[in-house]
Scaffold this motif. Structure first.
Motif, PDB file in Angstrom:
ATOM      1  N   VAL A 292      13.080  12.690  -7.523  1.00  0.00           N
ATOM      2  CA  VAL A 292      11.978  11.726  -7.612  1.00  0.00           C
ATOM      3  C   VAL A 292      11.062  12.069  -8.778  1.00  0.00           C
ATOM      4  CG1 VAL A 292       9.908  10.888  -6.447  1.00  0.00           C
ATOM      5  CG2 VAL A 292      12.036  11.105  -5.171  1.00  0.00           C
ATOM      6  N   ASN A 293      10.726  13.341  -8.909  1.00  0.00           N
ATOM      7  CA  ASN A 293       9.856  13.757 -10.015  1.00  0.00           C
ATOM      8  C   ASN A 293      10.512  13.493 -11.367  1.00  0.00           C
ATOM      9  OD1 ASN A 293       7.641  14.670  -8.503  1.00  0.00           O
ATOM     10  ND2 ASN A 293       8.630  16.632  -8.101  1.00  0.00           N
ATOM     11  N   PRO A 303       4.486   4.491  -9.907  1.00  0.00           N
ATOM     12  CA  PRO A 303       4.171   4.248  -8.490  1.00  0.00           C
ATOM     13  C   PRO A 303       3.228   3.063  -8.322  1.00  0.00           C
ATOM     14  CG  PRO A 303       3.892   6.561  -9.069  1.00  0.00           C
ATOM     15  CD  PRO A 303       4.062   5.821 -10.351  1.00  0.00           C
ATOM     16  N   ALA A 304       3.556   2.203  -7.377  1.00  0.00           N
ATOM     17  CA  ALA A 304       2.688   1.063  -7.074  1.00  0.00           C
ATOM     18  C   ALA A 304       1.939   1.274  -5.771  1.00  0.00           C
ATOM     19  CB  ALA A 304       3.511  -0.223  -6.992  1.00  0.00           C
ATOM     20  N   GLY A 306       2.709   0.842  -2.767  1.00  0.00           N
ATOM     21  CA  GLY A 306       2.861  -0.228  -1.789  1.00  0.00           C
ATOM     22  C   GLY A 306       2.327  -1.571  -2.217  1.00  0.00           C
ATOM     23  N   ALA A 307       1.768  -1.669  -3.414  1.00  0.00           N
ATOM     24  CA  ALA A 307       1.145  -2.927  -3.838  1.00  0.00           C
ATOM     25  C   ALA A 307       2.157  -4.058  -3.955  1.00  0.00           C
ATOM     26  CB  ALA A 307       0.428  -2.728  -5.173  1.00  0.00           C
ATOM     27  N   ARG A 308       3.405  -3.725  -4.304  1.00  0.00           N
ATOM     28  CA  ARG A 308       4.416  -4.773  -4.483  1.00  0.00           C
ATOM     29  C   ARG A 308       5.247  -5.003  -3.227  1.00  0.00           C
ATOM     30  NH1 ARG A 308       5.259  -1.792  -9.413  1.00  0.00           N
ATOM     31  NH2 ARG A 308       7.146  -0.905  -8.495  1.00  0.00           N
ATOM     32  N   TYR A 309       4.939  -4.278  -2.153  1.00  0.00           N
ATOM     33  CA  TYR A 309       5.813  -4.329  -0.980  1.00  0.00           C
ATOM     34  C   TYR A 309       5.884  -5.733  -0.382  1.00  0.00           C
ATOM     35  CZ  TYR A 309       7.852  -3.253   3.544  1.00  0.00           C
ATOM     36  OH  TYR A 309       8.671  -3.236   4.639  1.00  0.00           O
ATOM     37  N   LEU A 310       4.723  -6.339  -0.149  1.00  0.00           N
ATOM     38  CA  LEU A 310       4.713  -7.662   0.478  1.00  0.00           C
ATOM     39  C   LEU A 310       5.367  -8.706  -0.419  1.00  0.00           C
ATOM     40  CD1 LEU A 310       1.154  -7.688   2.091  1.00  0.00           C
ATOM     41  CD2 LEU A 310       3.355  -7.292   3.206  1.00  0.00           C
TER      42      LEU A 310
END
Length: 313
Positions: A292-293, A303-304, A306-310
């Motif tokens: 991941v790193n 990294p978002a 979770g902003a793009r999850y929906l």
């Protein structure tokens, strides 16, 4: 190799100190067992695999290993600082809102509520199996067959989201039922909680995800260790036996989860079907953290949080 990294030793030392501290508090009943469970999980996921499979880490750049163990160290320190603060915040509001309402509930009332959710989700799961109750409880085909909450590996639809959410709730309720067994005040309700809990365990075992089975059964084991009626020595002996059973059971899961357990269940000597040298796999979280790193450092994504999850549903 991880033993060449300073952050490995720092993280290991902090983990040891925090684990000893939590065990002492636990024996004095000054805290709950969540901290010990977290520390044991961190140890199993990040400190075991490099010694079981050292060849897998020879190709990893040293700076990645050092960075990853530094992140483990930061997590341990952050968790140690945040847990007491979170505990104080919860206790300061125990007489208000939902916590106050829950304090007025009896263990039997809580069990009825949890049992209702369990029955509802269990019925939905059986319906998704076409009414096959035995197949729902004993998905002996493992990942090769159909399970109550099975879905596509990459599922982006709203239906997939609902199925995944229901699966997580079902797992949480099952684990909660295992905990409630020890707090019922009558034998009848203890048997009810134990029956619902026991009925569900084969599903988590045969569906092939060891983490899901652990999530369901570990709260039961930890609660027994803390609140069981046997002497402490006996509880630790039972804990050791449970660990051995889990280790042996997971070897079968690792070997047969992709093809199904029918051959295993029909065998006179199941151990003849399993390679004795078969190691436990899936503990390589430190290797995955390195990947991941490396991926984030490549700049191909950011990294978002979770902003793009929906938007991806």
């Amino acid at each position: 190799m991880v033993t060449n990294e300073l952050t490995f030793y720092l993280a290991a030392a902090v983990l040891l100190i925090l684990t000893v501290e939590s065990c002492v508090k636990l024996l004095r009943r000054d805290s709950v067992g969540i901290a010990v469970a977290v520390y044991v999980t961190v140890f199993a996921w990040y400190f075991v695999d490099p010694f079981l499979n050292p060849e897998e880490y020879g190709c990893l750049p040293p700076f990645l290993l050092g960075q990853s163990y530094g992140q483990v160290l930061l997590f341990l320190v952050g968790f140690r600082v945040a847990l007491p603060a979170a505990t104080r915040w919860i206790l300061s509001r125990r007489n208000t809102g939902v916590l106050a309402a829950m304090q007025r509930l009896t263990p039997e009332q809580i069990l009825i509520a949890a049992g209702t959710i369990w029955i509802l989700l269990f019925a939905i799961g059986i319906a998704r199996m076409g009414g096959d109750v035995i197949g729902a409880v004993f998905p002996v085909d493992g990942r090769a067959g159909v399970t109550m909450w099975g879905r596509g590996a990459v599922e982006s639809s709203a239906t997939g989201f609902l199925i995944a959410s229901a699966a997580y709730v079902f797992s949480a309720v099952t684990a909660f039922l295992g905990v409630l067994v020890f707090f019922q005040r009558t034998r009848f309700w203890r048997r009810v909680a134990g029956a619902m809990f026991a009925i569900t365990l084969p599903y988590f075992f045969f569906q092939g995800a060891r983490s899901a089975f652990l999530a369901a059964i570990l709260p039961f084991i930890i609660t027994y260790l803390l609140y069981g009626r046997h002497r402490l020595v006996i509880r630790f002996v039972i804990l050791a036996v449970a660990f051995i059973c889990l280790d042996q059971g997971f070897r079968f899961v690792t070997a047969f989860r992709n093809t199904g357990f029918r051959e295993l269940l029909a065998a006179k000597n199941p151990y003849e079907l399993v390679d004795e040298s078969l190691p436990q796999v899936g503990l390589n979280m430190i290797e995955e953290l390195c990947f991941v790193n490396a991926y984030l450092d490549s700049g191909d994504t950011s990294p978002a949080y979770g902003a793009r999850y929906l938007n991806e549903l």
